[in-house]
Design a protein around this motif. Sequence first.
Motif, short mmCIF file in Angstrom:
data_model
loop_
_atom_site.label_atom_id
_atom_site.label_comp_id
_atom_site.label_asym_id
_atom_site.label_seq_id
_atom_site.Cartn_x
_atom_site.Cartn_y
_atom_site.Cartn_z
N PRO A 151 -44.45 -110.26 -81.61
CA PRO A 151 -43.48 -111.05 -81.07
C PRO A 151 -43.16 -110.70 -79.50
O PRO A 151 -43.20 -109.52 -79.18
CB PRO A 151 -42.10 -110.74 -81.89
N VAL A 152 -42.69 -111.91 -78.86
CA VAL A 152 -42.46 -111.47 -77.42
C VAL A 152 -41.11 -111.57 -77.17
O VAL A 152 -40.54 -112.90 -77.46
CB VAL A 152 -43.38 -112.38 -76.65
N LYS A 153 -40.25 -110.86 -76.50
CA LYS A 153 -39.02 -111.13 -76.34
C LYS A 153 -38.73 -111.89 -74.99
O LYS A 153 -39.26 -111.59 -74.01
CB LYS A 153 -38.19 -109.64 -76.25
N LEU A 154 -37.94 -113.01 -75.21
CA LEU A 154 -37.75 -113.93 -74.00
C LEU A 154 -36.15 -113.60 -73.62
O LEU A 154 -35.41 -113.63 -74.53
CB LEU A 154 -37.93 -115.23 -74.44
N LYS A 155 -36.06 -113.83 -72.16
CA LYS A 155 -34.66 -113.65 -71.91
C LYS A 155 -34.23 -115.19 -71.48
O LYS A 155 -34.93 -115.50 -70.56
CB LYS A 155 -34.40 -112.53 -70.86
N ALA A 156 -33.35 -115.61 -71.57
CA ALA A 156 -32.86 -116.93 -70.99
C ALA A 156 -31.68 -116.66 -69.84
O ALA A 156 -30.92 -115.92 -70.24
CB ALA A 156 -32.23 -117.83 -72.23
N VAL A 157 -31.94 -117.02 -68.89
CA VAL A 157 -30.89 -117.20 -67.69
C VAL A 157 -30.10 -118.62 -67.70
O VAL A 157 -31.04 -119.62 -67.53
CB VAL A 157 -31.73 -116.57 -66.63
#
Length: 72
Positions: free
Chosen positions: A5-11
């Motif tokens: 799993p790849v952690k995504l950061k939403a801005v």
Amino acid sequence: MGKQPVKLKAVVYAISPFQQKIMPGLWKDLPGKIHHKVSENWISATLLLGPLVGTYSYVQHFLEKEKLEHRY
């Protein structure tokens, strides 16, 4: 090879209702910007406004002459 799993950061960008400086660069040196635009494009403005002003003054003169002609 397994999937990792790849952690995504939403801005999320938003403007605060208390923010006073939304477009501060728009009003900086406004007379200088207007002078620059006019000095760059004076010949185009003259070629546009010259015939318009001439036509308007001709029509006003013609209407005044016609109005005075029908006076008597």
